[in-house]
Design a protein around this motif. Structure first.
Motif, PDB file in Angstrom:
ATOM      1  N   SER A  15     -17.718  21.099  41.184  1.00  0.00           N
ATOM      2  CA  SER A  15     -18.936  20.225  41.739  1.00  0.00           C
ATOM      3  C   SER A  15     -18.536  19.365  42.903  1.00  0.00           C
ATOM      4  N   SER A  65     -26.813  19.166  43.783  1.00  0.00           N
ATOM      5  CA  SER A  65     -26.720  20.021  42.654  1.00  0.00           C
ATOM      6  C   SER A  65     -25.723  21.448  42.779  1.00  0.00           C
ATOM      7  N   THR A  96     -23.042  23.636  42.235  1.00  0.00           N
ATOM      8  CA  THR A  96     -22.126  23.494  41.176  1.00  0.00           C
ATOM      9  C   THR A  96     -21.711  25.133  40.860  1.00  0.00           C
ATOM     10  N   LYS A 108     -26.408  13.907  37.498  1.00  0.00           N
ATOM     11  CA  LYS A 108     -26.003  13.786  38.756  1.00  0.00           C
ATOM     12  C   LYS A 108     -26.861  12.899  39.647  1.00  0.00           C
ATOM     13  N   LYS A 127     -32.108  13.931  37.692  1.00  0.00           N
ATOM     14  CA  LYS A 127     -31.176  15.472  37.994  1.00  0.00           C
ATOM     15  C   LYS A 127     -29.950  15.464  37.041  1.00  0.00           C
ATOM     16  N   ILE A 172     -26.983  18.630  35.900  1.00  0.00           N
ATOM     17  CA  ILE A 172     -26.307  19.862  35.573  1.00  0.00           C
ATOM     18  C   ILE A 172     -26.129  20.561  34.309  1.00  0.00           C
ATOM     19  N   SER A 226     -29.253  23.424  37.705  1.00  0.00           N
ATOM     20  CA  SER A 226     -29.539  22.104  37.854  1.00  0.00           C
ATOM     21  C   SER A 226     -30.873  22.006  37.342  1.00  0.00           C
ATOM     22  N   GLN A 282     -33.304  19.578  38.545  1.00  0.00           N
ATOM     23  CA  GLN A 282     -33.959  18.709  39.483  1.00  0.00           C
ATOM     24  C   GLN A 282     -35.417  18.874  39.435  1.00  0.00           C
TER      25      GLN A 282
END
Length: 163
Positions: free
Chosen positions: A56, A75, A77, A106, A111, A113, A132, A134
């Motif tokens: 990440s 985000s 990753t 995050k 947000k 993950i 993610s 988000q």
């Protein structure tokens, strides 16, 4: 101003602490501002012998000052999961929705993950999806990794599900 920066740095340190069962196995700066990529090894909590490596992105102080969004990391990753020992499968959700096996924040509020495990009965494969959560702009970013159980001779402690 110093107090605000100190409070922000402490908050960021708490966010960057990582997943509870994750072990950081590597990290490196990927540009001149000090932005960093971190690689963590995360064992599947319900399946012995499977480890996921998650990389990440963490924003540097310079990048945060330059662009704003002080409390937020992107985000971005990626994931790779492999057999790292004899596979022993405990009680897992084998429905088509699978189950979340770990997650990491995050940002302060909106947000995180997450990693979801899905069992593909037809191909006898474990699928791991990192994505993610988000809330804005439908910006779900994801990556996938699979662990085939063919020739792995896994032990199912609760019995293997029927096809």
């Amino acid at each position: 101003m110093r107090r605000l920066l100190l409070a922000a740095a402490l908050t960021f340190a708490g966010l960057a602490a990582g997943t509870a069962n994750a072990d950081e196995v590597g990290s490196f700066s990927n540009d001149w501002t000090g932005n960093e990529l971190t690689v963590e090894a995360v064992p599947d909590p319900d399946i012995q012998g499977v480890t996921c490596h998650i990389v990440s992105f963490s924003r540097s102080v310079i990048d945060r000052l330059r662009k704003g969004n002080w409390f937020e990391d992107p985000s971005n990753t990626s994931i790779s999961c492999r057999q790292t020992g004899p596979i022993v499968i405990g009680k897992i959700d084998t429905s088509k929705h699978g189950e979340e096996v770990f997650s990491e924040r995050k940002s302060l509020i909106f947000k995180s993950i997450a990693v979801r495990r899905i069992y593909d009965r037809a191909n006898d494969t474990l699928i791991y999806v990192v994505y993610s959560r988000q809330v804005k702009d439908a910006s779900a970013k994801m990556a996938i990794s699979t662990v085939p159980l063919f020739n792995a001779n896994p032990t199912w402690t609760k019995g293997k599900p029927e096809r």
